[in-house]
Design a protein around this motif. Structure first.
Motif, PDB file in Angstrom:
ATOM      1  N   GLY A  64       0.680  -1.201   0.064  1.00 17.62           N
ATOM      2  CA  GLY A  64       0.082  -0.037   0.017  1.00 17.62           C
ATOM      3  C   GLY A  64       0.797   1.220  -0.093  1.00 17.62           C
ATOM      4  N   SER A  65       1.941   1.267   0.385  1.00 15.07           N
ATOM      5  CA  SER A  65       3.103   2.376   0.202  1.00 15.07           C
ATOM      6  C   SER A  65       3.748   2.408  -1.077  1.00 15.07           C
ATOM      7  CB  SER A  65       3.841   2.402   1.361  1.00 15.07           C
ATOM      8  OG  SER A  65       4.797   1.097   1.270  1.00 15.07           O
ATOM      9  N   PRO A  66       4.344   3.511  -1.588  1.00 11.99           N
ATOM     10  CA  PRO A  66       5.016   3.828  -2.871  1.00 11.99           C
ATOM     11  C   PRO A  66       5.950   2.640  -2.863  1.00 11.99           C
ATOM     12  CG  PRO A  66       4.404   5.869  -1.780  1.00 11.99           C
ATOM     13  CD  PRO A  66       4.289   4.839  -0.927  1.00 11.99           C
ATOM     14  N   LEU A  67       6.409   1.918  -3.849  1.00 12.52           N
ATOM     15  CA  LEU A  67       7.373   1.010  -3.903  1.00 12.52           C
ATOM     16  C   LEU A  67       9.001   1.836  -4.060  1.00 12.52           C
ATOM     17  CD1 LEU A  67       5.822  -1.505  -6.293  1.00 12.52           C
ATOM     18  CD2 LEU A  67       6.000  -1.555  -3.905  1.00 12.52           C
ATOM     19  N   ASP A  89      -6.361 -13.657  -4.032  1.00 14.35           N
ATOM     20  CA  ASP A  89      -6.841 -12.641  -2.901  1.00 14.35           C
ATOM     21  C   ASP A  89      -5.865 -12.012  -2.616  1.00 14.35           C
ATOM     22  OD1 ASP A  89      -9.599 -12.825  -2.900  1.00 14.35           O
ATOM     23  OD2 ASP A  89      -9.469 -14.728  -2.035  1.00 14.35           O
ATOM     24  N   LEU A  90      -4.451 -11.943  -2.849  1.00 18.92           N
ATOM     25  CA  LEU A  90      -3.461 -11.041  -2.530  1.00 18.92           C
ATOM     26  C   LEU A  90      -3.311  -9.872  -3.682  1.00 18.92           C
ATOM     27  CD1 LEU A  90      -0.607 -13.467  -1.640  1.00 18.92           C
ATOM     28  CD2 LEU A  90      -1.709 -12.010  -0.152  1.00 18.92           C
ATOM     29  N   PRO A  91      -2.941  -8.855  -2.985  1.00 17.84           N
ATOM     30  CA  PRO A  91      -2.854  -7.727  -4.232  1.00 17.84           C
ATOM     31  C   PRO A  91      -1.932  -7.997  -5.435  1.00 17.84           C
ATOM     32  CG  PRO A  91      -2.126  -6.877  -2.025  1.00 17.84           C
ATOM     33  CD  PRO A  91      -2.839  -8.440  -1.900  1.00 17.84           C
ATOM     34  N   PRO A  92      -1.860  -6.937  -6.509  1.00 17.17           N
ATOM     35  CA  PRO A  92      -0.830  -7.329  -7.249  1.00 17.17           C
ATOM     36  C   PRO A  92       0.435  -6.813  -6.811  1.00 17.17           C
ATOM     37  CG  PRO A  92      -3.045  -6.347  -8.227  1.00 17.17           C
ATOM     38  CD  PRO A  92      -3.076  -6.472  -6.948  1.00 17.17           C
ATOM     39  N   GLU A  93       0.656  -5.769  -6.012  1.00 14.84           N
ATOM     40  CA  GLU A  93       1.860  -5.260  -5.459  1.00 14.84           C
ATOM     41  C   GLU A  93       2.496  -6.158  -4.525  1.00 14.84           C
ATOM     42  OE1 GLU A  93      -1.092  -2.125  -5.931  1.00 14.84           O
ATOM     43  OE2 GLU A  93      -0.935  -3.874  -4.818  1.00 14.84           O
ATOM     44  N   PHE A  94       1.989  -7.195  -4.053  1.00 10.89           N
ATOM     45  CA  PHE A  94       2.573  -8.281  -3.367  1.00 10.89           C
ATOM     46  C   PHE A  94       3.580  -9.020  -4.249  1.00 10.89           C
ATOM     47  CE2 PHE A  94       3.156 -12.932  -2.646  1.00 10.89           C
ATOM     48  CZ  PHE A  94       3.679 -12.800  -1.344  1.00 10.89           C
ATOM     49  N   ARG A  99       9.593 -10.543  -5.969  1.00 13.39           N
ATOM     50  CA  ARG A  99      10.599 -10.672  -6.826  1.00 13.39           C
ATOM     51  C   ARG A  99      11.927  -9.848  -5.802  1.00 13.39           C
ATOM     52  NH1 ARG A  99       8.418  -8.001 -12.103  1.00 13.39           N
ATOM     53  NH2 ARG A  99      10.780  -8.043 -12.715  1.00 13.39           N
ATOM     54  N   MET A 100      11.474  -8.959  -5.292  1.00 11.72           N
ATOM     55  CA  MET A 100      12.909  -8.221  -4.513  1.00 11.72           C
ATOM     56  C   MET A 100      13.597  -9.274  -3.892  1.00 11.72           C
ATOM     57  SD  MET A 100      10.759  -4.624  -3.386  1.00 11.72           S
ATOM     58  CE  MET A 100       9.989  -3.623  -4.760  1.00 11.72           C
ATOM     59  N   PRO A 101      13.322  -9.919  -3.127  1.00  9.90           N
ATOM     60  CA  PRO A 101      14.345 -10.967  -2.282  1.00  9.90           C
ATOM     61  C   PRO A 101      14.902 -11.985  -2.905  1.00  9.90           C
ATOM     62  CG  PRO A 101      11.995 -11.402  -1.365  1.00  9.90           C
ATOM     63  CD  PRO A 101      11.888 -10.192  -2.421  1.00  9.90           C
ATOM     64  N   ASP A 117     -11.535  -7.390  -1.684  1.00 11.51           N
ATOM     65  CA  ASP A 117     -11.227  -6.508  -2.357  1.00 11.51           C
ATOM     66  C   ASP A 117     -10.056  -5.975  -2.977  1.00 11.51           C
ATOM     67  OD1 ASP A 117     -14.073  -5.868  -2.272  1.00 11.51           O
ATOM     68  OD2 ASP A 117     -13.712  -4.373  -0.562  1.00 11.51           O
ATOM     69  N   THR A 118      -9.020  -6.670  -2.387  1.00 13.15           N
ATOM     70  CA  THR A 118      -7.324  -6.545  -2.753  1.00 13.15           C
ATOM     71  C   THR A 118      -7.137  -7.877  -3.531  1.00 13.15           C
ATOM     72  OG1 THR A 118      -6.933  -7.205  -0.540  1.00 13.15           O
ATOM     73  CG2 THR A 118      -6.868  -4.762  -1.005  1.00 13.15           C
ATOM     74  N   ASN A 119      -7.568  -8.013  -4.634  1.00 11.00           N
ATOM     75  CA  ASN A 119      -7.281  -9.255  -5.408  1.00 11.00           C
ATOM     76  C   ASN A 119      -6.670  -9.080  -6.657  1.00 11.00           C
ATOM     77  OD1 ASN A 119      -9.143  -8.417  -7.348  1.00 11.00           O
ATOM     78  ND2 ASN A 119     -10.730  -8.990  -5.905  1.00 11.00           N
ATOM     79  N   SER A 120      -6.213 -10.135  -7.271  1.00 13.37           N
ATOM     80  CA  SER A 120      -5.307 -10.173  -8.511  1.00 13.37           C
ATOM     81  C   SER A 120      -5.851 -11.126  -9.632  1.00 13.37           C
ATOM     82  CB  SER A 120      -4.003 -10.428  -8.196  1.00 13.37           C
ATOM     83  OG  SER A 120      -3.223  -9.460  -7.358  1.00 13.37           O
ATOM     84  N   THR A 121      -5.833 -10.762 -10.692  1.00 15.46           N
ATOM     85  CA  THR A 121      -6.166 -11.594 -11.956  1.00 15.46           C
ATOM     86  C   THR A 121      -4.957 -12.526 -12.190  1.00 15.46           C
ATOM     87  OG1 THR A 121      -5.623 -10.026 -13.686  1.00 15.46           O
ATOM     88  CG2 THR A 121      -7.914 -10.058 -12.806  1.00 15.46           C
TER      89      THR A 121
END
Length: 332
Positions: A64-67, A89-94, A99-101, A117-121
């Motif tokens: 939810g914070s800027p990457l 059911d995890l948001p796209p940002e997850f 990938r980062m670690p 509501d915070t889901n991903s296709t």
């Protein structure tokens, strides 16, 4: 299998109750590796990054914070392996954070079963993970043909899922009088003592009302209840390895499976548009929790709009004759 090879693995699940459901199977395979829910601990993405922060000097990033850029140690070893269940059911940002670690990530997801509501296709998951391989897993290995045919009425994806070959009784819709749901649950538990019976309620009030009724009238059944609102071990840690009644909430139904499922309060959806994708996905998830038997209930004079759309060949109405035959003995 990954853990037994010495690979550091974290299995991430949608909920604490699903974690408890999977824990027995994971440990039976010979490993006691990390098995964590999405809830009940620090936010999942923050935990994923934190787990490697000490070794790789990564900066913490919150969902939810800027990457922000993450400084990695080029001499560090390969990152962890993440296995994500119910990944839709995890948001796209997850998936950007994963990938980062440098995590090797496997995601199991069905975008027709989104409950938040915070889901991903699937496309968003694949795009944010970067270069990856997608595989379709077909087939229904949980439900009977009759339950799958009923659930198909609420499927929101393209096409119609293939029906399994395993047979069982058709789902049944009951009109409940006062305490009628508790009557049905007691009857099911007494006549199927070796089976697991999952109750999927729309409210915490209904959960505790059913628990109280069963405790008062049939304490020998020892029903269990789960609520994420509980602050201690009571109503949070269950023994899912034993048969009997487990009273849960719709929010906790994801990923679970029971021999028999009872949805006692479909009337709670009467005011919701029956064409709503969210309602249809919720109904699909609840119906497909049942391995062999599915019972739906409502209070009032009219059937709720959603089950009312299903014809009587697929969804039978009234009491099951097998249960009616044993009711006199149960009253005594």
């Amino acid at each position: 299998m990954l853990a037994l090879t010495g690979t550091p693995v974290v299995l991430l699940t949608y909920s604490n109750l699903l974690r408890q459901s999977l824990a027995g199977a994971v440990h039976a395979l010979g490993t006691r590796g990390p098995l964590g829910p999405r809830h009940d601990r620090p936010p999942l993405a923050r935990r994923v990054v934190r787990s490697h922060a000490a070794r790789q000097r990564r900066r913490l990033v919150r969902l939810g914070s800027p990457l922000r850029p993450v400084a990695a140690d080029p001499t560090s070893a390969t990152g962890p392996t993440l296995v994500v269940d119910e990944g839709q059911d995890l948001p796209p940002e997850f998936y950007l954070l994963a990938r980062m670690p440098g995590a090797r990530t496997s995601v199991f997801a069905d975008e027709c079963q989104r409950l938040t509501d915070t889901n991903s296709t699937l496309d968003e998951i694949a795009r944010n993970l970067g270069r990856c391989t997608r595989r379709d897993l077909a087939g229904n290995h949980r439900n009977t043909e009759q339950i799958a045919a009923f659930a198909a009425h609420f499927h929101t994806g393209a096409g119609t899922p293939a029906l399994p070959g395993r047979q069982g009784p058709p789902p049944r819709l009951h009109r409940f009088h006062e305490r009628g749901a508790a009557d049905l649950l007691i009857l099911l538990a007494e006549t199927r003592p070796e089976k697991s019976i999952g109750v999927i309620a729309a409210s915490t009030h209904t959960q505790f009302s059913l628990l109280g009724s069963i405790h008062n009238r049939a304490p020998r059944l020892k029903p269990q209840l789960y609520t994420s609102q509980s602050k201690g071990g009571t109503y949070r840690k269950l023994d899912l390895g034993r048969p009997g009644i487990v009273i849960g909430h719709r929010r906790s139904a994801k990923g679970l499976a029971f021999d028999t499922v009872v949805v006692p309060d479909t009337h709670e959806d009467a005011a919701t548009d029956p064409t709503s994708a969210a309602l249809r996905m919720s109904s699909y998830v609840m119906a497909t929790r049942a391995r062999r038997e599915l019972h739906l209930g409502y209070e009032g004079d009219a059937e709720p709009p959603l089950p009312a759309q299903v014809n009587r060949r697929v969804l039978q109405r009234g009491e099951d004759e097998r249960l009616r035959d044993v009711r006199p003995a149960m009253v005594n």
